[in-house]
Design a protein around this motif. Structure first.
Motif, PDB file in Angstrom:
ATOM      1  N   LYS A  36       1.179  -1.079   0.103  1.00 50.08           N
ATOM      2  CA  LYS A  36      -0.015  -0.154   0.011  1.00 50.08           C
ATOM      3  C   LYS A  36       0.822   1.406   0.002  1.00 50.08           C
ATOM      4  N   PRO A  37       0.548   2.025  -0.786  1.00 48.53           N
ATOM      5  CA  PRO A  37       1.516   3.598  -0.713  1.00 48.53           C
ATOM      6  C   PRO A  37       1.227   4.160   0.726  1.00 48.53           C
ATOM      7  N   ARG A  40      -3.949   5.267   4.095  1.00 47.10           N
ATOM      8  CA  ARG A  40      -5.180   5.398   3.697  1.00 47.10           C
ATOM      9  C   ARG A  40      -5.598   5.001   2.500  1.00 47.10           C
ATOM     10  N   ARG A  41      -4.759   4.308   1.800  1.00 41.09           N
ATOM     11  CA  ARG A  41      -4.826   4.107   0.304  1.00 41.09           C
ATOM     12  C   ARG A  41      -4.940   2.553   0.120  1.00 41.09           C
ATOM     13  N   TRP A  42      -5.429   1.963  -1.046  1.00 37.16           N
ATOM     14  CA  TRP A  42      -5.637   0.336  -1.205  1.00 37.16           C
ATOM     15  C   TRP A  42      -4.499  -0.042  -1.824  1.00 37.16           C
ATOM     16  N   SER A  43      -4.425  -1.319  -1.605  1.00 37.57           N
ATOM     17  CA  SER A  43      -3.206  -2.056  -2.558  1.00 37.57           C
ATOM     18  C   SER A  43      -3.963  -2.629  -3.545  1.00 37.57           C
ATOM     19  N   ILE A  44      -3.237  -3.255  -4.503  1.00 38.02           N
ATOM     20  CA  ILE A  44      -3.914  -4.038  -5.692  1.00 38.02           C
ATOM     21  C   ILE A  44      -4.822  -5.083  -5.280  1.00 38.02           C
ATOM     22  N   THR A  45      -4.601  -5.944  -4.252  1.00 38.36           N
ATOM     23  CA  THR A  45      -5.242  -6.890  -3.934  1.00 38.36           C
ATOM     24  C   THR A  45      -6.665  -6.122  -3.501  1.00 38.36           C
ATOM     25  N   VAL A 180      -1.129   2.396  -8.332  1.00 39.14           N
ATOM     26  CA  VAL A 180      -0.468   1.498  -7.153  1.00 39.14           C
ATOM     27  C   VAL A 180       0.834   0.709  -7.519  1.00 39.14           C
ATOM     28  N   LYS A 181       0.516  -0.020  -8.721  1.00 40.70           N
ATOM     29  CA  LYS A 181       1.863  -0.912  -9.218  1.00 40.70           C
ATOM     30  C   LYS A 181       2.952  -0.117  -9.456  1.00 40.70           C
ATOM     31  N   ASP A 185       6.540   0.144  -8.075  1.00 43.47           N
ATOM     32  CA  ASP A 185       7.796   0.173  -8.919  1.00 43.47           C
ATOM     33  C   ASP A 185       8.836   1.206  -8.555  1.00 43.47           C
ATOM     34  N   ARG A 186       8.239   2.105  -8.389  1.00 39.12           N
ATOM     35  CA  ARG A 186       9.373   3.531  -7.969  1.00 39.12           C
ATOM     36  C   ARG A 186       9.629   3.250  -6.826  1.00 39.12           C
ATOM     37  N   PHE A 187       8.906   2.951  -5.737  1.00 43.40           N
ATOM     38  CA  PHE A 187       9.411   2.684  -4.542  1.00 43.40           C
ATOM     39  C   PHE A 187      10.258   1.674  -4.329  1.00 43.40           C
ATOM     40  N   LEU A 188      10.034   0.499  -4.851  1.00 43.05           N
ATOM     41  CA  LEU A 188      11.027  -0.449  -4.635  1.00 43.05           C
ATOM     42  C   LEU A 188      12.443  -0.331  -5.495  1.00 43.05           C
ATOM     43  N   ALA A 189      12.397   0.487  -6.384  1.00 47.41           N
ATOM     44  CA  ALA A 189      13.677   0.682  -7.405  1.00 47.41           C
ATOM     45  C   ALA A 189      14.567   1.764  -6.639  1.00 47.41           C
ATOM     46  N   LYS A 190      14.080   2.360  -5.577  1.00 50.19           N
ATOM     47  CA  LYS A 190      14.970   3.071  -4.922  1.00 50.19           C
ATOM     48  C   LYS A 190      16.050   2.530  -4.147  1.00 50.19           C
TER      49      LYS A 190
END
Length: 190
Positions: A36-37, A40-45, A180-181, A185-190
């Motif tokens: 989840k970002p 307050r926001r939803w995940s893909i699931t 969200v995806k 991707d941007r978050f995990l690429a850091k």
């Protein structure tokens, strides 16, 4: 708009959604699907589960309308679609291009502890069922056959509006899941 042409367009849009889910979400890990970002926001699931919760209700009702038809004619009758005020309003609110943020009613909010693969399986099954229902649903009178909404039996819409709303609602939340995806991707690429 004509009913038969609209049904074909809706089926194509469902096929596009199914292809998107297979291409964009199926290869992801459960951890990525549940990321989840922020709180307050939803995940893909959760986006997919929200669709499962909302659309299961409508798909069941559409299935009953189709089942109640009995014998089906050889050629479905075509008709010019007329949208009701309720249908137009609901379709506008959930349209994928509407920038309006609408709070989700509590019974359609997805939990946090979801099995990502099970949710995706249910989602794919419901979308495939909706695709099949469109084949049979063209024998219904889309303008005059009414069905209740999630808000109760006092607020109804016609079947044509329901089919169009379901596909638009799916596209809206698939777009949300794609955002969200991309954030993941941007978050995990850091």
């Amino acid at each position: 708009m004509q009913k038969l042409e609209t049904a074909q367009q809706l089926q194509q849009r469902i096929r596009t959604v199914l292809e998107t889910v297979e291409r964009e979400f199926r290869p992801l890990t459960d951890e990525q699907l549940n990321w989840k970002p922020d709180t307050r926001r939803w995940s893909i699931t959760q986006c997919l589960q929200h669709l499962n919760l909302a659309e299961r209700f409508y798909i069941r009702n559409l299935q009953k309308k189709v089942d109640d038809l009995g014998l089906i004619q050889t050629t479905p009758p075509d008709e010019t679609l007329k949208s009701s005020l309720v249908g137009r309003t609901l379709r506008y609110i959930i349209d994928p291009n509407t920038k309006m943020k609408i709070p989700t009613v509590s019974f359609l909010k997805p939990r946090n502890d979801l099995d990502a693969r099970d949710v995706m399986r249910q989602f794919l099954e419901l979308q495939q069922l909706l695709h099949v229902l469109l084949d049979k649903g063209v024998y219904l009178d889309w303008n005059h056959t009414q069905m209740m909404t999630l808000f109760g039996n006092w607020l109804k819409m016609n079947v044509g509006d329901a089919f169009q709303m379901l596909v638009a609602h799916t596209e809206r939340h698939i777009n949300q899941a794609l955002r969200v995806k991309h954030e993941a991707d941007r978050f995990l690429a850091k």
